[in-house]
Design an enzyme around this catalytic site. Structure first.
Site, PDB file in Angstrom:
ATOM      1  N   ASP A  66      48.313 -49.507 -73.232  1.00  0.00           N
ATOM      2  CA  ASP A  66      49.500 -48.705 -72.924  1.00  0.00           C
ATOM      3  C   ASP A  66      49.790 -47.718 -74.052  1.00  0.00           C
ATOM      4  O   ASP A  66      50.939 -47.485 -74.414  1.00  0.00           O
ATOM      5  CB  ASP A  66      50.721 -49.601 -72.661  1.00  0.00           C
ATOM      6  CG  ASP A  66      51.880 -48.840 -72.027  1.00  0.00           C
ATOM      7  OD1 ASP A  66      51.656 -47.717 -71.535  1.00  0.00           O
ATOM      8  OD2 ASP A  66      53.006 -49.361 -72.040  1.00  0.00           O
ATOM      9  N   TYR A  67      48.734 -47.141 -74.608  1.00  0.00           N
ATOM     10  CA  TYR A  67      48.883 -46.103 -75.630  1.00  0.00           C
ATOM     11  C   TYR A  67      48.949 -44.721 -74.959  1.00  0.00           C
ATOM     12  O   TYR A  67      48.310 -43.768 -75.397  1.00  0.00           O
ATOM     13  CB  TYR A  67      47.708 -46.144 -76.605  1.00  0.00           C
ATOM     14  CG  TYR A  67      47.756 -47.255 -77.633  1.00  0.00           C
ATOM     15  CD1 TYR A  67      48.962 -47.777 -78.090  1.00  0.00           C
ATOM     16  CD2 TYR A  67      46.583 -47.772 -78.170  1.00  0.00           C
ATOM     17  CE1 TYR A  67      49.001 -48.784 -79.039  1.00  0.00           C
ATOM     18  CE2 TYR A  67      46.609 -48.788 -79.130  1.00  0.00           C
ATOM     19  CZ  TYR A  67      47.822 -49.286 -79.556  1.00  0.00           C
ATOM     20  OH  TYR A  67      47.853 -50.289 -80.504  1.00  0.00           O
TER      21      TYR A  67
END
Length: 786
Positions: A463-464
């Protein structure tokens, strides 16, 4: 009661306390040692148990023995932490307190224990207390970080001087479409900023308690626009408000009456402004707002009435063509980007629910009529050609929820993208969905065609997503003025690209990363690192980085850390608890960065909040497509359509509710874009408004952005305490802080009034429930006194 009986009772109580402390240190220390951790705690526990027995028997030997342990602890603490006050505090606080208690119990009223004679133990105890106090005092005095290298003094460029004429306006989210958040005004300076005072205060009336029964989280994140003599902003429920810029008096408001069903966070970062060439046309100056229930609404900037020529009744639906959209699964929280006559809109797709979620499509609309002009579907294979009206979009494709920027001269709009859903398992993603995820993508503003793309994370499993607005600035490179793009990222890298082509201006190299073992998943063997720019990625976490309120919960954190799987910031999720560091809250999030356009200096706020991730096989996961919670109240997202649900725990806390990772948790940094050097860095904000007893530890978690003024100041709030601060751009010294009535989890703005000539600094102060800051509905303006 006889004094000896009192002393005996106190000694028994102290002995019992020492027994409990020693018991945990012994058990926990043995556990930690078995995990390959520090060997300090086990012998410390055994010594403390021995001291407990001696205190129970009121033996002066207890004091001698504990003094030896205290001195050993002091040496160990200094070896691990150096002279860092806040790191020493949990290591030395308890031994110092216990030493003082032992002195009080074993040497009451200045008399030694019966039969102790002329022992020197009490005096030795006082010396140890003095040594502890001296070390802590030295560490506290030296706590302020060195500001580092002074920022270079450079003359204003001709472009920046000319731009000073525009200091009366702030017509886009980042002041201009370039998103620099640079204010070409110098009325407020380092010499007079300490005189700032509240010029006016306004309340929107949009508060959680105003809507009984509402269960949505709340955050007032808006940055007002300034056009002509009015400010325009939106409240968390998309209520659009126009204010007199000099007085804060309300001129009009428009409540779209949004449907908040299923929306987990109420937030609106801002509105957009457009001015037609034909000043006589209806709604010649208009405000566009994209809503949480997926509408795009056009309002007359003068009256707040809906523009009748836009869509139907002044609005269009952003749900058209998306297929099934469950409540809360698709929303828009960022303002549209307006390039020429095109309004460009992305959207947020709820994370980690299913592979069959709404498309993350980006669309362009005619700003006057609302007619859709184009669509860019990040999940559509390039071979399929451009999207044609009526064709379906790819469900679960990467979305673009944050703020866009644009270069009208190049005809490009720059899109920061997220992931294909869900985030933590990507075995089902297509090559097309992977190609544009966690990237910055340059689209032709008139057609939506891809000009170039640059990926910041390959096959993102962390979830970057790219949350920060791209920032556009022209930089001299090898004697040539290069139109550059700065892309901050959640994982701490700052990429510097040529915005014409997407080619790196500062060196980028692919570096090997760990690979996982989840069946059906695939892993990128390398990830890009921006080696030509300073990195704000935190150093790899080690056991001694664990923190806590006391040595006891710090030991718990150490044990928990040693049980986690962790191989650096790209440790892939697995079936065991994995540490994701810096985590999906991001080193840099939607607040992005600010840039001094004249001197090419960049201010960056960064936050450090680890995330604990664990994949749960489908047969062990809660049933149904909804977020559930385990026995520790940790959320579990279903990730339907994949073999795994996911548990995500943030932040990483001790049993006493304090972070396990050591402070500071928030920083402000200044980077020279010419030399690409970090000039200074300091903790940002304090824990005053969230910590017990109002303890103001420096460096709190942050959410929000900064602005830079021509006068040489960086203004920023964002931290967990309720302050707006001003820093000297040359030195990093905090020169002023203004108390806010609520949390400042928004980016400020500033302008000079064309009427009275005063410079104002304005911020929305409404807090952020997830950040646990004070909730409110305020807009505050500061200025110098008359």
């Amino acid at each position: 009661m006889d004094s000896d009986v009192i002393r005996k009772s106190f000694s028994r109580l102290l002995g019992l306390l020492l027994f409990l402390i020693g018991g945990w240190l012994t058990i926990g220390g043995a556990w930690l040692a078995s995990l390959g951790g520090s060997l300090y705690y086990l012998p410390a526990g055994l010594v403390t148990l021995s001291v407990a027995l001696l205190v129970w028997r009121r033996r002066l030997l207890a004091l001698w023995l504990y003094l030896g342990l205290a001195l050993a602890t002091l040496a160990w603490a200094l070896a691990e932490s150096g002279l860092d006050f806040w790191l020493l505090l949990p290591r030395l606080g308890m031994p110092l307190g216990l030493t003082i208690l032992l002195l009080l119990v074993l040497w009451p009223g200045g008399r030694f224990l019966p039969g102790a004679g002329r022992s020197r133990a009490p005096w030795a105890g006082l010396a140890v207390v003095g040594a502890f106090a001296g070390v802590m005092a030295i560490a506290f005095v030296g706590e302020g970080e060195s500001p580092g290298s002074p920022a270079p003094t450079r003359p204003l460029t001709l472009d920046a001087v000319a731009d000073a004429e525009d200091a009366t306006q702030w017509r886009a989210y980042g002041r201009t479409r370039a998103g620099t958040r640079y204010v070409p005004a110098d009325q407020i300076t380092p010499d007079n900023v300490d005189q700032l005072q509240v010029a006016w205060s306004y309340r929107t009336g949009d508060l959680p308690e105003a809507y009984p029964g509402a269960r949505n989280a709340y955050s007032f994140q808006a940055t007002p626009l300034k056009a002509d003599d009015s400010l325009y902003l939106c409240s968390p429920r998309n209520i659009v408000i126009a204010l007199d810029a000099e007085t804060g008096q309300e001129r009009w408001r428009h409540d779209p009456g949004i449907n908040t069903s299923g929306i987990y966070m109420l937030a609106c970062r801002g509105v957009s402004y457009h001015e037609r060439a034909n000043a006589e046309a209806a709604c010649a100056k208009r405000i566009l707002v994209a809503t949480l229930d997926a509408r795009l609404i056009a309002l007359d900037a003068a009256t707040g009435n809906r523009c009748p020529d836009f869509g139907e009744g002044g609005e269009i639906s952003l749900l058209d063509g998306l297929g099934e959209v469950k409540p809360g699964y698709y929303l828009v929280s960022s303002p549209p980007a307006i390039v020429g006559e095109v309004a460009i809109v992305g959207g947020f797709v709820l994370d980690n629910m299913s592979v069959d979620e709404p498309p993350g499509v980006v669309r362009g609309y005619d700003v006057s009529s609302g007619r859709q002009l184009w669509a860019w579907d990040a999940g559509r294979p390039d071979a399929a050609g451009p999207w044609q009206p009526g064709e379906p979009y790819t469900r679960g494709s990467p979305n673009a929820w944050s703020v866009f920027s644009a270069d009208e001269a190049l005809g490009l709009v720059y899109i920061p993208t997220g992931n294909a859903t869900p985030d933590y398992y990507g075995g089902q993603r297509t090559a097309a969905q992977d190609r544009y995820s966690s990237s910055v993508v340059a689209l032709e503003a008139s057609t939506g065609s891809v000009r170039w793309s640059f990926q910041t994370v390959h096959h993102d499993l962390w979830d970057y997503d790219v949350a920060s607005q791209p920032v556009l600035i022209d930089l001299p490179v090898d004697g040539e003025l290069v139109p550059a793009l700065i892309q901050p990222t959640k994982h701490g890298e700052i990429f510097l690209l040529d915005r014409r082509s997407g080619e790196p201006v500062a060196a980028v190299e692919e570096q090997p990363v760990p690979r996982g073992s989840i069946p059906g998943e695939r892993y990128s063997p390398t990830q890009p690192a921006s080696v030509g720019m300073p990195s704000l990625t935190p150093p790899e976490m080690v056991e001694k980085d664990m923190w806590g309120a006391t040595a006891l919960d710090q030991l718990w954190c150490r044990i928990a850390f040693k049980q986690l799987r962790y191989e650096g910031k790209f440790t892939p999720p697995g079936l065991e608890r994995t540490l994701s560091w810096p985590g999906n809250n991001g080193v840099m999030n939607w607040g992005s960065v600010s840039v001094d356009e004249s001197r090419k200096l960049m201010a960056v706020s960064s936050s450090y909040m680890p995330l604990l991730v664990k994949l749960l096989p489908r047969d062990a996961a809660p049933p149904g497509e909804q977020i559930s919670f385990d026995q520790r109240n940790v959320p579990i997202s279903p990730q339907m359509g994949t073999p795994y649900a996911v548990s995500t725990e943030r932040p990483f806390l001790s049993p006493l509710g304090v972070p396990c990772n050591a402070p500071p948790w928030g920083r402000l940094s200044l980077i020279d874009l010419n030399s690409r050097e970090l000039l200074w860095q300091r903790p940002l904000g304090t824990t005053r408004d969230v910590a017990p007893l109002g303890i103001a530890m420096p460096g709190a978690f942050t959410q929000g952005g900064s602005i830079i003024t021509r006068g040489g100041l960086v203004f920023i709030a964002g931290a967990q305490d309720d302050y707006l601060r001003a820093f000297d751009i040359e030195t990093g010294v905090e020169l002023w802080k203004g108390r806010l009535p609520a949390g400042g989890q928004a980016t400020p703005m500033s302008f000079v009034s064309a009427d009275n000539g005063k410079q104002y600094v304005v911020i929305a102060a409404g807090g952020h429930q997830y950040m646990q800051t004070t909730i409110g509905d305020y807009v505050i303006a500061f200025s110098l006194p008359d």
